[in-house]
Design a protein around this motif. Structure first.
Motif, PDB file in Angstrom:
ATOM      1  N   CYS A 183       0.761   9.122   1.038  1.00  0.00           N
ATOM      2  CA  CYS A 183      -0.466   8.732   1.719  1.00  0.00           C
ATOM      3  C   CYS A 183      -0.076   7.967   2.975  1.00  0.00           C
ATOM      4  O   CYS A 183       0.610   6.948   2.895  1.00  0.00           O
ATOM      5  CB  CYS A 183      -1.331   7.868   0.813  1.00  0.00           C
ATOM      6  N   THR A 236      -2.050   6.402   4.915  1.00  0.00           N
ATOM      7  CA  THR A 236      -2.875   5.206   5.099  1.00  0.00           C
ATOM      8  C   THR A 236      -2.208   3.994   4.454  1.00  0.00           C
ATOM      9  O   THR A 236      -2.001   2.971   5.099  1.00  0.00           O
ATOM     10  CB  THR A 236      -4.282   5.415   4.480  1.00  0.00           C
ATOM     11  N   CYS A 237      -1.842   4.123   3.166  1.00  0.00           N
ATOM     12  CA  CYS A 237      -1.256   2.965   2.481  1.00  0.00           C
ATOM     13  C   CYS A 237       0.262   3.102   2.331  1.00  0.00           C
ATOM     14  O   CYS A 237       0.906   2.253   1.729  1.00  0.00           O
ATOM     15  CB  CYS A 237      -1.923   2.740   1.128  1.00  0.00           C
ATOM     16  N   CYS A 239      -2.183   7.076  -4.934  1.00  0.00           N
ATOM     17  CA  CYS A 239      -1.709   6.067  -3.987  1.00  0.00           C
ATOM     18  C   CYS A 239      -2.531   4.803  -4.154  1.00  0.00           C
ATOM     19  O   CYS A 239      -3.404   4.733  -5.012  1.00  0.00           O
ATOM     20  CB  CYS A 239      -1.796   6.594  -2.563  1.00  0.00           C
ATOM     21  N   GLN A 240      -2.269   3.820  -3.313  1.00  0.00           N
ATOM     22  CA  GLN A 240      -2.969   2.555  -3.475  1.00  0.00           C
ATOM     23  C   GLN A 240      -4.422   2.602  -3.026  1.00  0.00           C
ATOM     24  O   GLN A 240      -5.218   1.750  -3.400  1.00  0.00           O
ATOM     25  CB  GLN A 240      -2.201   1.440  -2.763  1.00  0.00           C
ATOM     26  N   CYS A 241      -4.776   3.617  -2.226  1.00  0.00           N
ATOM     27  CA  CYS A 241      -6.190   3.778  -1.859  1.00  0.00           C
ATOM     28  C   CYS A 241      -6.950   4.412  -3.025  1.00  0.00           C
ATOM     29  O   CYS A 241      -8.166   4.584  -2.967  1.00  0.00           O
ATOM     30  CB  CYS A 241      -6.371   4.670  -0.640  1.00  0.00           C
ATOM     31  N   THR A 271       2.292   5.116   0.597  1.00  0.00           N
ATOM     32  CA  THR A 271       2.882   5.194  -0.748  1.00  0.00           C
ATOM     33  C   THR A 271       3.133   6.643  -1.153  1.00  0.00           C
ATOM     34  O   THR A 271       2.544   7.562  -0.596  1.00  0.00           O
ATOM     35  CB  THR A 271       1.996   4.521  -1.827  1.00  0.00           C
TER      36      THR A 271
HETATM   37 ZN   LIG Z   1      -3.369   5.593   0.209  1.00  0.00          ZN
END
Ligand SMILES: [Zn+2]
Length: 341
Positions: free
Chosen positions: A301, A303-304, A322-324, A306
């Motif tokens: 991802c 964005t985050c 992922c973390q999102c 990961t």
């Molecule tokens: Zn993410």
């Protein structure tokens, strides 16, 4: 391959060599010496604990000379001097074959109970014993430096390993997240230790004799792409249709320095498997009999930053989102409507 099968040819080789000089030692005694040298204690202990005894090309392992001498005296009734010669020959054969415990796997593989792991590393630490006075060799592997308390253990959960692997050594975007987002890639956990392209996942080094000790260690996995087609004869206009497949592999390394005393991302070691290349043919099926589809697909991802894998029954502990909170399964379902809108 079981430890016994792996050690059998070495025992046969030693048996022939000892017999040739009038010392027909029994195979069972030679197996005792091999296990004493490896640090896996004995054939009995090893078959109980099922330690990962493998051909490990990417480790500067140390063998237990002291215990092998003691075992030779006990099993073969030798004098000190005779036992030293026998022990050195046993270790030479093991070293030439690159056989020993895969200590990175022993540290990371959740199939070993913490009790077995602790006991095995305690025994392996005795490989550092120089004599009965307590003098010791400096460890040459990161895993033994950790076991001997000279370096702290890294955080080994999948979440921690993925977080570190997705990091970038200096600055900028993560190389691995970018790579798995750009192309189809798979997570390969504990790939073969005896193949040049995959051995770095079990890379295990400690540099303790420097002013500032440091260590490098593989994270127990590599990431392999789905391969790209290359022409077999790029310089020739004839047979342009003949091709082979080049697979690219990336194995992130842990790196530790005594000054900072934390494990961080070191290098990402790159390698290739050339399946069908005319000058160096390495069929992927030789190293990965089940093919890429036997491995879980890995995603990233941006964005985050990961990494995560598709849901796969064989890898219950590896993060699948992922973390999102974006799971690989929902991601695939959402792709087509997004394209249509
Ligand atoms: Zn993410």
């Amino acid at each position: 391959m079981s430890a016994k099968k792996l050690l059998q040819p070495l025992a046969a080789q030693l048996h022939a060599s000892f017999s040739a000089s009038g010392r027909p030692y029994a195979h069972q005694h030679i197996h005792q010496l091999l296990h004493a040298a490896i640090g896996s204690v004995s054939p009995e202990v090893d078959s109980q604990d099922n330690l990962p005894i493998q051909v490990c090309r990417d480790s500067d392992r140390q063998y237990n000379l002291y215990e092998t001498i003691e075992r030779a005296k006990k099993c073969l009734g030798l004098t000190d001097l005779q036992a030293v010669g026998v022990a050195e020959e046993v270790i030479e054969v093991l070293r030439a074959a690159g056989i020993g415990v895969n200590q990175v796997r022993l540290l990371l593989d959740p199939s070993f109970t913490s009790k077995t792991r602790k006991k095995a590393f305690k025994a392996l630490c005795k490989n550092l014993d120089l004599n009965e006075l307590g003098d010791r060799f400096v460890p040459k592997t990161a895993t033994l430096a950790i076991a001997a308390g000279m370096a702290p253990p890294p955080k080994i959960t999948w979440k921690d390993r993925f977080a570190l692997a997705a990091d970038f050594p200096i600055r900028g975007q993560s190389q691995l997240v970018e790579m798995v987002t750009r192309s189809e890639c798979y997570l390969w956990v504990f790939p073969p230790t005896d193949h040049q392209a995959t051995a770095s996942a079990s890379h295990d080094r400690y540099f303790g004799e420097q002013t500032h000790p440091s260590a490098e260690m593989g994270m127990g996995f590599t990431i392999i792409d789905s391969g790209s087609t290359r022409p077999k004869f790029p310089m020739l206009s004839k047979q342009p249709e003949e091709t082979f497949i080049q697979y690219s592999l990336s194995a992130p390394m842990w790196f530790w320095r005594a000054q900072s005393n934390t494990w961080r991302l070191g290098n990402i070691l790159r390698s290739k498997i050339l399946d069908g290349a005319p000058w160096h043919n390495e069929p992927l099926s030789d190293v990965l009999p089940g093919g890429l589809k036997s491995l879980p697909r890995i995603y990233g991802c941006t964005t985050c930053q990961t990494l995560f894998v598709e849901k796969h029954s064989g890898y219950p502990d590896v993060p699948t989102q992922c973390q999102c909170g974006e799971a690989s399964s929902t991601r695939d379902q959402n792709e087509s409507p997004a394209l249509n809108s």
